[in-house]
Design an enzyme around this catalytic site. Structure first.
Site, PDB file in Angstrom:
ATOM      1  N   THR A  18      40.972  31.428  30.772  1.00  0.00           N
ATOM      2  CA  THR A  18      41.880  32.695  30.208  1.00  0.00           C
ATOM      3  C   THR A  18      41.083  33.688  30.448  1.00  0.00           C
ATOM      4  O   THR A  18      40.870  35.289  29.788  1.00  0.00           O
ATOM      5  CB  THR A  18      41.171  32.636  28.272  1.00  0.00           C
ATOM      6  OG1 THR A  18      40.059  32.314  28.190  1.00  0.00           O
ATOM      7  CG2 THR A  18      42.608  31.219  27.883  1.00  0.00           C
ATOM      8  N   TRP A  19      39.920  33.635  31.538  1.00  0.00           N
ATOM      9  CA  TRP A  19      39.831  35.186  31.808  1.00  0.00           C
ATOM     10  C   TRP A  19      40.303  36.190  32.701  1.00  0.00           C
ATOM     11  O   TRP A  19      41.185  36.347  33.021  1.00  0.00           O
ATOM     12  CB  TRP A  19      38.064  34.721  33.482  1.00  0.00           C
ATOM     13  CG  TRP A  19      37.250  35.583  33.214  1.00  0.00           C
ATOM     14  CD1 TRP A  19      36.325  36.610  32.648  1.00  0.00           C
ATOM     15  CD2 TRP A  19      36.460  36.009  34.277  1.00  0.00           C
ATOM     16  NE1 TRP A  19      35.117  37.229  33.454  1.00  0.00           N
ATOM     17  CE2 TRP A  19      35.235  36.561  34.190  1.00  0.00           C
ATOM     18  CE3 TRP A  19      36.318  35.243  35.737  1.00  0.00           C
ATOM     19  CZ2 TRP A  19      34.638  36.961  35.519  1.00  0.00           C
ATOM     20  CZ3 TRP A  19      35.609  35.348  36.539  1.00  0.00           C
ATOM     21  CH2 TRP A  19      34.354  36.100  36.647  1.00  0.00           C
ATOM     22  N   TYR A  52      34.735  36.765  27.569  1.00  0.00           N
ATOM     23  CA  TYR A  52      35.801  37.283  28.594  1.00  0.00           C
ATOM     24  C   TYR A  52      36.243  38.874  27.614  1.00  0.00           C
ATOM     25  O   TYR A  52      36.737  38.649  25.494  1.00  0.00           O
ATOM     26  CB  TYR A  52      37.207  36.540  28.422  1.00  0.00           C
ATOM     27  CG  TYR A  52      36.038  35.389  29.472  1.00  0.00           C
ATOM     28  CD1 TYR A  52      35.535  35.470  30.438  1.00  0.00           C
ATOM     29  CD2 TYR A  52      37.172  34.243  28.968  1.00  0.00           C
ATOM     30  CE1 TYR A  52      34.740  33.968  30.893  1.00  0.00           C
ATOM     31  CE2 TYR A  52      36.697  33.042  29.721  1.00  0.00           C
ATOM     32  CZ  TYR A  52      35.561  33.157  31.048  1.00  0.00           C
ATOM     33  OH  TYR A  52      34.793  32.039  31.079  1.00  0.00           O
ATOM     34  N   LEU A 200      38.968  34.422  46.690  1.00  0.00           N
ATOM     35  CA  LEU A 200      37.744  33.836  46.720  1.00  0.00           C
ATOM     36  C   LEU A 200      37.267  33.430  48.173  1.00  0.00           C
ATOM     37  O   LEU A 200      35.713  33.108  48.642  1.00  0.00           O
ATOM     38  CB  LEU A 200      36.825  32.820  45.954  1.00  0.00           C
ATOM     39  CG  LEU A 200      36.701  33.704  44.104  1.00  0.00           C
ATOM     40  CD1 LEU A 200      36.034  32.283  43.079  1.00  0.00           C
ATOM     41  CD2 LEU A 200      36.103  34.528  43.775  1.00  0.00           C
ATOM     42  N   ARG A 202      39.541  33.855  51.783  1.00  0.00           N
ATOM     43  CA  ARG A 202      40.262  34.837  52.233  1.00  0.00           C
ATOM     44  C   ARG A 202      40.996  33.589  52.949  1.00  0.00           C
ATOM     45  O   ARG A 202      40.696  32.585  53.617  1.00  0.00           O
ATOM     46  CB  ARG A 202      40.279  35.570  53.000  1.00  0.00           C
ATOM     47  CG  ARG A 202      39.611  36.364  52.496  1.00  0.00           C
ATOM     48  CD  ARG A 202      40.673  38.061  51.892  1.00  0.00           C
ATOM     49  NE  ARG A 202      39.659  38.556  50.942  1.00  0.00           N
ATOM     50  CZ  ARG A 202      40.740  39.179  50.510  1.00  0.00           C
ATOM     51  NH1 ARG A 202      42.135  38.804  50.073  1.00  0.00           N
ATOM     52  NH2 ARG A 202      39.753  40.081  48.937  1.00  0.00           N
TER      53      ARG A 202
HETATM   54  P1  NAP Z   1      41.323  30.741  39.604  1.00  0.00           P
HETATM   55  O1  NAP Z   1      42.065  30.367  38.037  1.00  0.00           O
HETATM   56  O2  NAP Z   1      41.507  30.553  40.263  1.00  0.00           O
HETATM   57  O3  NAP Z   1      42.602  32.348  39.905  1.00  0.00           O
HETATM   58  C1  NAP Z   1      43.460  32.879  38.470  1.00  0.00           C
HETATM   59  C2  NAP Z   1      44.323  34.043  39.408  1.00  0.00           C
HETATM   60  O4  NAP Z   1      45.318  33.543  39.883  1.00  0.00           O
HETATM   61  C3  NAP Z   1      45.495  34.902  38.762  1.00  0.00           C
HETATM   62  O5  NAP Z   1      45.805  36.013  39.938  1.00  0.00           O
HETATM   63  C4  NAP Z   1      46.619  34.321  38.799  1.00  0.00           C
HETATM   64  O6  NAP Z   1      47.775  35.013  38.924  1.00  0.00           O
HETATM   65  C5  NAP Z   1      46.829  33.241  40.381  1.00  0.00           C
HETATM   66  N1  NAP Z   1      47.547  32.609  39.370  1.00  0.00           N
HETATM   67  C6  NAP Z   1      47.743  31.615  38.396  1.00  0.00           C
HETATM   68  N2  NAP Z   1      48.650  30.073  38.492  1.00  0.00           N
HETATM   69  C7  NAP Z   1      49.396  30.894  39.575  1.00  0.00           C
HETATM   70  C8  NAP Z   1      49.915  30.129  40.539  1.00  0.00           C
HETATM   71  N3  NAP Z   1      50.461  28.706  39.914  1.00  0.00           N
HETATM   72  N4  NAP Z   1      50.699  30.636  41.674  1.00  0.00           N
HETATM   73  C9  NAP Z   1      50.191  31.318  42.230  1.00  0.00           C
HETATM   74  N5  NAP Z   1      49.084  32.032  41.495  1.00  0.00           N
HETATM   75  C10 NAP Z   1      48.006  31.761  40.049  1.00  0.00           C
HETATM   76  O7  NAP Z   1      40.751  32.077  38.514  1.00  0.00           O
HETATM   77  P2  NAP Z   1      39.647  32.254  37.522  1.00  0.00           P
HETATM   78  O8  NAP Z   1      40.624  32.750  35.959  1.00  0.00           O
HETATM   79  O9  NAP Z   1      38.767  32.500  37.826  1.00  0.00           O
HETATM   80  O10 NAP Z   1      39.421  30.953  37.047  1.00  0.00           O
HETATM   81  C11 NAP Z   1      40.421  29.910  36.061  1.00  0.00           C
HETATM   82  C12 NAP Z   1      38.986  29.982  34.144  1.00  0.00           C
HETATM   83  O11 NAP Z   1      37.994  29.298  34.192  1.00  0.00           O
HETATM   84  C13 NAP Z   1      38.804  31.014  33.749  1.00  0.00           C
HETATM   85  O12 NAP Z   1      40.298  31.932  33.239  1.00  0.00           O
HETATM   86  C14 NAP Z   1      38.249  31.245  33.178  1.00  0.00           C
HETATM   87  O13 NAP Z   1      38.180  30.376  31.523  1.00  0.00           O
HETATM   88  C15 NAP Z   1      37.018  29.581  33.913  1.00  0.00           C
HETATM   89  N6  NAP Z   1      36.027  30.273  34.043  1.00  0.00           N
HETATM   90  C16 NAP Z   1      34.487  30.233  34.002  1.00  0.00           C
HETATM   91  C17 NAP Z   1      33.010  30.718  34.697  1.00  0.00           C
HETATM   92  C18 NAP Z   1      32.276  30.016  34.025  1.00  0.00           C
HETATM   93  O14 NAP Z   1      31.251  31.033  34.214  1.00  0.00           O
HETATM   94  N7  NAP Z   1      31.913  29.256  33.296  1.00  0.00           N
HETATM   95  C19 NAP Z   1      33.455  31.334  35.574  1.00  0.00           C
HETATM   96  C20 NAP Z   1      35.024  32.131  36.358  1.00  0.00           C
HETATM   97  C21 NAP Z   1      36.183  31.408  35.515  1.00  0.00           C
HETATM   98  P3  NAP Z   1      48.285  35.464  37.698  1.00  0.00           P
HETATM   99  O15 NAP Z   1      48.300  35.526  36.521  1.00  0.00           O
HETATM  100  O16 NAP Z   1      49.483  36.481  38.291  1.00  0.00           O
HETATM  101  O17 NAP Z   1      49.738  33.970  37.809  1.00  0.00           O
END
Ligand code: NAP
Length: 282
Positions: A18-19, A52, A200, A202
């Site tokens: 949910t970030w 967040y 993250l 490319r």
């Molecule tokens: P992520 O999940 O790797 O990527 C999110 C991106 O992917 C968004 O731009 C989303 O865009 C896109 N996306 C999602 N599903 C997709 C699909 N089926 N096809 C194409 N694009 C897709 O990045 P993140 O949000 O940084 O990481 C995931 C979660 O991990 C976070 O939300 C958070 O809850 C957690 N997190 C934790 C930490 C920590 O320090 N503990 C750090 C970073 C993240 P759309 O919205 O357009 O789909």
């Protein structure tokens, strides 16, 4: 080694991040729909944090879960390191519970290591557990040395998860951290499993090795990235999306199984590390 809901039910092999969600009122309805679509499709674990949107993501989660059976969900939130000591953690936890409109968290994580001694955080986490405010606690962004230190403090063995950055293009944890956690029976929540849609790393989603597998299964590159992580036991990816259509795709990825040959092709394109590298952090 597996997450279980309060009702004793299974937690989906993929959860929802949910970030950045809940920060723009104009997008809230679509984001809530995305989370609800994901929950309906079996992604019953939702990951959030007090950080967040300074509570805005937790509030979005609180509104999205209305109408769902709380005991069948698995809600995770995180405490800021500077709030993870005796003076502030109890207030932080209550604030998260209020914003998420629930009376317990399934899992409460130390977001990253800060100045509060690990022993003090563990002691407080155990108190929260005893009071029924959380069902389990864990950590995030702890590398091998920190993890070893944690396991050695009183109660440290109670750690129920380590949430770390892990995706096909960033496999550093496979060398030492993942085996250590597996040995301890501690599951890994893989954050940034989609490398933030390739930002993250490319070229990750467009890489020919990824696209070839996507084409063969009739799926998207994002789904290939999730399937790669699902092939690792004890690893639970938490992709984030603000779009219902992507939530549906992410949930559908729970059914995917890549063949040995496909996993080997991904290994060749994105080799696992052969030495210890520092933990990748977002
Ligand atoms: P992520 O999940 O790797 O990527 C999110 C991106 O992917 C968004 O731009 C989303 O865009 C896109 N996306 C999602 N599903 C997709 C699909 N089926 N096809 C194409 N694009 C897709 O990045 P993140 O949000 O940084 O990481 C995931 C979660 O991990 C976070 O939300 C958070 O809850 C957690 N997190 C934790 C930490 C920590 O320090 N503990 C750090 C970073 C993240 P759309 O919205 O357009 O789909």
């Amino acid at each position: 080694m597996e997450f279980v809901t309060a009702a004793g039910g299974a937690v989906g092999r993929i959860g929802q991040g949910t970030w950045y969600l809940g920060e723009h009122p104009a997008k809230a309805e679509a984001e809530r729909n995305a989370l609800r679509t994901g929950m309906e499709a079996g992604m019953n674990l939702i990951d959030t944090a007090e950080m967040y949107g300074e509570g805005a993501a937790e509030e979005l989660v609180g509104s999205a879960i209305q109408g769902f059976e709380r005991q069948e969900l698995y809600l995770v939130s995180k405490v800021y390191p500077f709030n993870a000591g005796r003076e502030r953690i109890f207030v932080s936890c209550e604030n998260s519970l209020r914003r998420m409109r629930t009376d317990y968290l399934d899992l409460y994580l130390l977001h990253w290591r800060g100045g509060v001694p690990l022993a003090e955080t563990v002691e407080c986490m155990e108190e929260l557990k005893a009071k029924g405010r959380i069902r389990a606690w864990g950590v995030s962004n702890l590398d091998v040395a920190d993890m070893q230190e944690l396991l050695a403090v009183p109660g440290g063995q109670g750690c129920a998860a380590n949430q770390v950055l892990y995706h096909l293009g960033s496999r550093g944890i496979e060398f030492r951290l993942l085996p250590l956690l597996a040995k301890q029976g501690i599951p890994v929540m893989a954050y940034c499993p989609l490398a933030q849609a390739g930002k993250l790393r490319r070229g990750l989603l467009a890489h020919s090795a990824v696209q070839k597998i996507a084409f063969a299964h009739g799926i998207s590159s994002a789904q290939v990235l999730l399937a790669f992580l699902l092939a690792r036991p004890g690893v639970l990816p938490i992709p984030r999306t603000g779009r219902a259509v992507h939530a549906g795709e992410n949930a559908a990825a729970m059914q995917l199984q890549l063949s040995e040959a496909e996993l080997a092709a991904l290994d060749r394109a994105f080799p696992a590390p052969t030495r210890k590298v520092p933990l990748d952090i977002q």
